[in-house]
Motif scaffolding. Structure first.
Motif, PDB file in Angstrom:
ATOM      1  N   SER A  62      41.399  37.901  85.259  1.00  0.00           N
ATOM      2  CA  SER A  62      41.597  38.773  84.098  1.00  0.00           C
ATOM      3  C   SER A  62      40.272  39.119  83.434  1.00  0.00           C
ATOM      4  CB  SER A  62      42.536  38.103  83.096  1.00  0.00           C
ATOM      5  OG  SER A  62      41.966  36.886  82.619  1.00  0.00           O
ATOM      6  N   ALA A  63      39.318  38.186  83.458  1.00  0.00           N
ATOM      7  CA  ALA A  63      37.996  38.472  82.901  1.00  0.00           C
ATOM      8  C   ALA A  63      37.239  39.476  83.754  1.00  0.00           C
ATOM      9  CB  ALA A  63      37.196  37.174  82.782  1.00  0.00           C
ATOM     10  N   LEU A  64      37.445  39.427  85.066  1.00  0.00           N
ATOM     11  CA  LEU A  64      36.797  40.412  85.929  1.00  0.00           C
ATOM     12  C   LEU A  64      37.380  41.806  85.748  1.00  0.00           C
ATOM     13  CD1 LEU A  64      36.374  38.406  89.270  1.00  0.00           C
ATOM     14  CD2 LEU A  64      34.566  39.195  87.743  1.00  0.00           C
ATOM     15  N   THR A  65      38.690  41.876  85.526  1.00  0.00           N
ATOM     16  CA  THR A  65      39.320  43.187  85.337  1.00  0.00           C
ATOM     17  C   THR A  65      39.056  43.753  83.952  1.00  0.00           C
ATOM     18  OG1 THR A  65      41.374  42.050  84.692  1.00  0.00           O
ATOM     19  CG2 THR A  65      41.127  42.692  87.007  1.00  0.00           C
ATOM     20  N   ASP A  66      38.876  42.885  82.942  1.00  0.00           N
ATOM     21  CA  ASP A  66      38.609  43.344  81.568  1.00  0.00           C
ATOM     22  C   ASP A  66      37.437  42.552  81.009  1.00  0.00           C
ATOM     23  OD1 ASP A  66      38.719  44.557  79.140  1.00  0.00           O
ATOM     24  OD2 ASP A  66      40.569  43.588  78.471  1.00  0.00           O
ATOM     25  N   PRO A  67      36.198  42.908  81.384  1.00  0.00           N
ATOM     26  CA  PRO A  67      35.028  42.113  80.947  1.00  0.00           C
ATOM     27  C   PRO A  67      34.810  42.106  79.444  1.00  0.00           C
ATOM     28  CG  PRO A  67      34.482  43.592  82.774  1.00  0.00           C
ATOM     29  CD  PRO A  67      35.822  44.008  82.257  1.00  0.00           C
ATOM     30  N   ASP A  68      35.197  43.181  78.748  1.00  0.00           N
ATOM     31  CA  ASP A  68      34.951  43.250  77.306  1.00  0.00           C
ATOM     32  C   ASP A  68      35.737  42.198  76.529  1.00  0.00           C
ATOM     33  OD1 ASP A  68      33.271  45.383  77.762  1.00  0.00           O
ATOM     34  OD2 ASP A  68      34.869  46.880  77.505  1.00  0.00           O
ATOM     35  N   GLN A  69      36.854  41.777  77.079  1.00  0.00           N
ATOM     36  CA  GLN A  69      37.679  40.806  76.360  1.00  0.00           C
ATOM     37  C   GLN A  69      37.019  39.430  76.313  1.00  0.00           C
ATOM     38  OE1 GLN A  69      41.587  40.398  77.998  1.00  0.00           O
ATOM     39  NE2 GLN A  69      42.263  38.873  76.493  1.00  0.00           N
ATOM     40  N   TYR A  70      36.267  39.065  77.349  1.00  0.00           N
ATOM     41  CA  TYR A  70      35.647  37.752  77.428  1.00  0.00           C
ATOM     42  C   TYR A  70      34.131  37.816  77.309  1.00  0.00           C
ATOM     43  CZ  TYR A  70      40.202  36.340  79.200  1.00  0.00           C
ATOM     44  OH  TYR A  70      41.546  36.119  79.338  1.00  0.00           O
ATOM     45  N   HIS A  71      33.604  38.962  76.885  1.00  0.00           N
ATOM     46  CA  HIS A  71      32.154  39.105  76.766  1.00  0.00           C
ATOM     47  C   HIS A  71      31.687  38.612  75.402  1.00  0.00           C
ATOM     48  CE1 HIS A  71      28.166  40.737  77.399  1.00  0.00           C
ATOM     49  NE2 HIS A  71      28.247  41.308  76.202  1.00  0.00           N
ATOM     50  N   LEU A  72      30.644  37.800  75.413  1.00  0.00           N
ATOM     51  CA  LEU A  72      30.032  37.298  74.188  1.00  0.00           C
ATOM     52  C   LEU A  72      28.595  37.800  74.136  1.00  0.00           C
ATOM     53  CD1 LEU A  72      31.293  33.600  74.110  1.00  0.00           C
ATOM     54  CD2 LEU A  72      32.186  35.551  72.842  1.00  0.00           C
ATOM     55  N   THR A  73      28.230  38.341  73.022  1.00  0.00           N
ATOM     56  CA  THR A  73      26.894  38.876  72.872  1.00  0.00           C
ATOM     57  C   THR A  73      25.895  37.763  72.634  1.00  0.00           C
ATOM     58  OG1 THR A  73      27.191  39.183  70.495  1.00  0.00           O
ATOM     59  CG2 THR A  73      27.847  41.007  71.932  1.00  0.00           C
ATOM     60  N   SER A  74      24.630  38.111  72.724  1.00  0.00           N
ATOM     61  CA  SER A  74      23.578  37.129  72.501  1.00  0.00           C
ATOM     62  C   SER A  74      23.585  36.621  71.069  1.00  0.00           C
ATOM     63  CB  SER A  74      22.216  37.740  72.838  1.00  0.00           C
ATOM     64  OG  SER A  74      22.191  38.143  74.195  1.00  0.00           O
ATOM     65  N   ALA A  75      23.948  37.473  70.123  1.00  0.00           N
ATOM     66  CA  ALA A  75      23.984  37.056  68.722  1.00  0.00           C
ATOM     67  C   ALA A  75      25.080  36.008  68.493  1.00  0.00           C
ATOM     68  CB  ALA A  75      24.222  38.261  67.820  1.00  0.00           C
ATOM     69  N   GLU A  76      26.202  36.172  69.210  1.00  0.00           N
ATOM     70  CA  GLU A  76      27.284  35.205  69.046  1.00  0.00           C
ATOM     71  C   GLU A  76      26.941  33.859  69.665  1.00  0.00           C
ATOM     72  OE1 GLU A  76      30.437  37.269  70.878  1.00  0.00           O
ATOM     73  OE2 GLU A  76      31.095  38.291  69.059  1.00  0.00           O
ATOM     74  N   LEU A  77      26.140  33.891  70.719  1.00  0.00           N
ATOM     75  CA  LEU A  77      25.754  32.662  71.378  1.00  0.00           C
ATOM     76  C   LEU A  77      24.527  32.023  70.758  1.00  0.00           C
ATOM     77  CD1 LEU A  77      26.300  33.691  75.094  1.00  0.00           C
ATOM     78  CD2 LEU A  77      27.689  32.139  73.755  1.00  0.00           C
ATOM     79  N   GLY A  78      23.789  32.767  69.984  1.00  0.00           N
ATOM     80  CA  GLY A  78      22.598  32.234  69.362  1.00  0.00           C
ATOM     81  C   GLY A  78      21.436  32.117  70.314  1.00  0.00           C
ATOM     82  N   GLY A  79      21.444  32.885  71.373  1.00  0.00           N
ATOM     83  CA  GLY A  79      20.356  32.842  72.344  1.00  0.00           C
ATOM     84  C   GLY A  79      20.180  34.181  73.010  1.00  0.00           C
ATOM     85  N   GLU A  80      19.300  34.230  73.977  1.00  0.00           N
ATOM     86  CA  GLU A  80      18.998  35.465  74.671  1.00  0.00           C
ATOM     87  C   GLU A  80      19.564  35.413  76.090  1.00  0.00           C
ATOM     88  OE1 GLU A  80      14.829  35.982  74.560  1.00  0.00           O
ATOM     89  OE2 GLU A  80      14.741  36.296  72.390  1.00  0.00           O
ATOM     90  N   PHE A  81      20.839  35.100  76.212  1.00  0.00           N
ATOM     91  CA  PHE A  81      21.478  35.077  77.525  1.00  0.00           C
ATOM     92  C   PHE A  81      22.941  35.408  77.340  1.00  0.00           C
ATOM     93  CE2 PHE A  81      23.644  31.112  76.734  1.00  0.00           C
ATOM     94  CZ  PHE A  81      22.822  30.480  75.831  1.00  0.00           C
ATOM     95  N   GLU A  82      23.575  35.846  78.441  1.00  0.00           N
ATOM     96  CA  GLU A  82      24.984  36.168  78.423  1.00  0.00           C
ATOM     97  C   GLU A  82      25.801  34.962  78.854  1.00  0.00           C
ATOM     98  OE1 GLU A  82      25.748  39.556  80.756  1.00  0.00           O
ATOM     99  OE2 GLU A  82      24.685  40.952  79.444  1.00  0.00           O
ATOM    100  N   PHE A  83      27.005  34.922  78.325  1.00  0.00           N
ATOM    101  CA  PHE A  83      27.864  33.769  78.607  1.00  0.00           C
ATOM    102  C   PHE A  83      28.262  33.733  80.082  1.00  0.00           C
ATOM    103  CE2 PHE A  83      32.208  31.910  78.639  1.00  0.00           C
ATOM    104  CZ  PHE A  83      31.827  30.630  78.357  1.00  0.00           C
ATOM    105  N   MET A  84      28.796  34.832  80.595  1.00  0.00           N
ATOM    106  CA  MET A  84      29.200  34.908  82.001  1.00  0.00           C
ATOM    107  C   MET A  84      28.904  36.312  82.501  1.00  0.00           C
ATOM    108  SD  MET A  84      30.514  32.062  83.232  1.00  0.00           S
ATOM    109  CE  MET A  84      31.715  32.429  84.501  1.00  0.00           C
ATOM    110  N   ASP A  85      28.010  36.423  83.469  1.00  0.00           N
ATOM    111  CA  ASP A  85      27.777  37.710  84.084  1.00  0.00           C
ATOM    112  C   ASP A  85      28.659  37.843  85.324  1.00  0.00           C
ATOM    113  OD1 ASP A  85      26.603  35.920  85.742  1.00  0.00           O
ATOM    114  OD2 ASP A  85      24.549  36.661  85.476  1.00  0.00           O
ATOM    115  N   ASP A  86      28.540  38.984  85.999  1.00  0.00           N
ATOM    116  CA  ASP A  86      29.415  39.244  87.143  1.00  0.00           C
ATOM    117  C   ASP A  86      29.166  38.269  88.288  1.00  0.00           C
ATOM    118  OD1 ASP A  86      30.539  41.309  85.756  1.00  0.00           O
ATOM    119  OD2 ASP A  86      29.228  42.851  86.625  1.00  0.00           O
TER     120      ASP A  86
END
Length: 224
Positions: free
Chosen positions: A44-68
Motif C-alpha cells: 500500500s505504501a508503494l501504491t500510495d507513497p504520499d500517505q507514508y511519506h515523512l519529510t525531513s522536517a518531521e524526522l528532524g534530519g536530512e534524510f527520508e524515512f523510506m525511499d523506493d
C-alpha cells in the motif's frame, strides 16, 4: 549408555500443554500472519507513497524515512519470510523435517542479531542517548525517556533484551525439538519397514540323520 549432553533438553511438549509439532505449526502461522500484514502495508505504501511519506522536517534530519529502494528491499524480505514460514508450517503439518530447516536458520540469525544488539548496548552505552537524539521531535515520550538516568536506562534496555532473548531461545528449542521428533519418527518408520519386509531368518548347521555328517543349512527364509 552414553548420550548426547543436549539430549536432556529434548522434549515433545512446549508451553506446558501442546506438542512441539503443534507449537511449530502455531508459530509458523503466527509469523506468516505478521509478515503478510507487513507485506500489505509495504504494498500500500508503494501504491500510495504520499500517505507514508515523512519529510525531513518531521524526522528532524536530512534524510527520508523510506525511499523506493528501501521499500522494494523490505517487500522482497517480507516475501522471503512468508515463503520460509509457509515451508515451516507445511513441514510440521506433513512431517517433512527438511522443510523446517530454513525457519530454524532464520531463528538462529534473528537470535544472533539481538545478541549483538545487547552486546553493543553493554559495550557502548552512550549509543542509546545518541539514538534518542536522532528520533523525531514528535516521537512519543521522547523527552521522558531522555530524562531517565543513563545507567538506569541501560539496565532497563538490557533487561528487556534479555527477556526477548530468553523467549526467542525457548522458541528455537521448540522448533529444534519438532525437527528432531519428525526426523526420528521418519527414521523409525524406515527401520520398521526394513524389519518387516527384509528380515532374513538364518538357520544353524544341522546333522544329517542318514549320512551322520553336518550339512549346510538351507537358504535363508525371507519373510514377505
Amino acid at each position: 549408555m552414553l548420550s548426547s549432553p543436549w539430549a536432556r533438553f529434548y522434549s515433545n511438549s512446549c508451553c506446558l500443554c501442546c506438542h512441539v509439532r503443534t507449537g511449530t505449526i502455531i508459530l509458523g502461522v503466527w509469523y506468516l500472519i505478521i509478515n503478510s500484514v507487513v507485506l500489505l502495508i509495504l504494498l500500500s505504501a508503494l501504491t500510495d507513497p504520499d500517505q507514508y511519506h515523512l519529510t525531513s522536517a518531521e524526522l528532524g534530519g536530512e534524510f527520508e524515512f523510506m525511499d523506493d529502494a528501501n521499500m522494494c528491499i523490505a517487500t522482497a524480505i517480507s516475501l522471503l519470510m512468508i515463503l520460509i514460514c509457509a515451508m515451516a508450517t507445511y513441514g510440521a503439518y506433513k512431517q517433512h523435517a527438511a522443510w523446517i530447516i530454513p525457519f530454524f536458520c532464520y531463528q538462529i540469525f534473528d537470535f544472533a542479531l539481538n545478541t549483538l544488539v545487547a552486546i553493543s548496548v553493554l559495550v557502548y552505552p552512550s549509543t542509546i542517548q545518541d539514538y534518542l537524539r536522532q528520533l523525531p521531535n514528535n516521537f512519543p515520550y521522547k523527552e521522558e525517556i531522555m530524562s531517565v538516568n543513563p545507567t538506569c536506562l541501560v539496565v532497563i534496555i538490557l533487561l528487556f533484551i534479555s527477556i526477548i532473548l530468553a523467549f526467542k531461545g525457548y522458541l528455537i528449542s521448540c522448533v529444534w525439538n519438532c525437527y528432531r521428533y519428525i526426523n526420528g519418527r521418519n527414521n523409525s518408520d524406515v527401520l520398521v519397514y526394513i524389519t518387516t519386509n527384509d528380515t532374513a531368518v538364518l538357520l544353524p548347521p544341522y546333522d544329517d540323520p542318514v549320512n551322520g555328517a553336518a550339512k549346510d543349512p538351507p537358504p535363508p527364509y525371507v519373510s514377505a
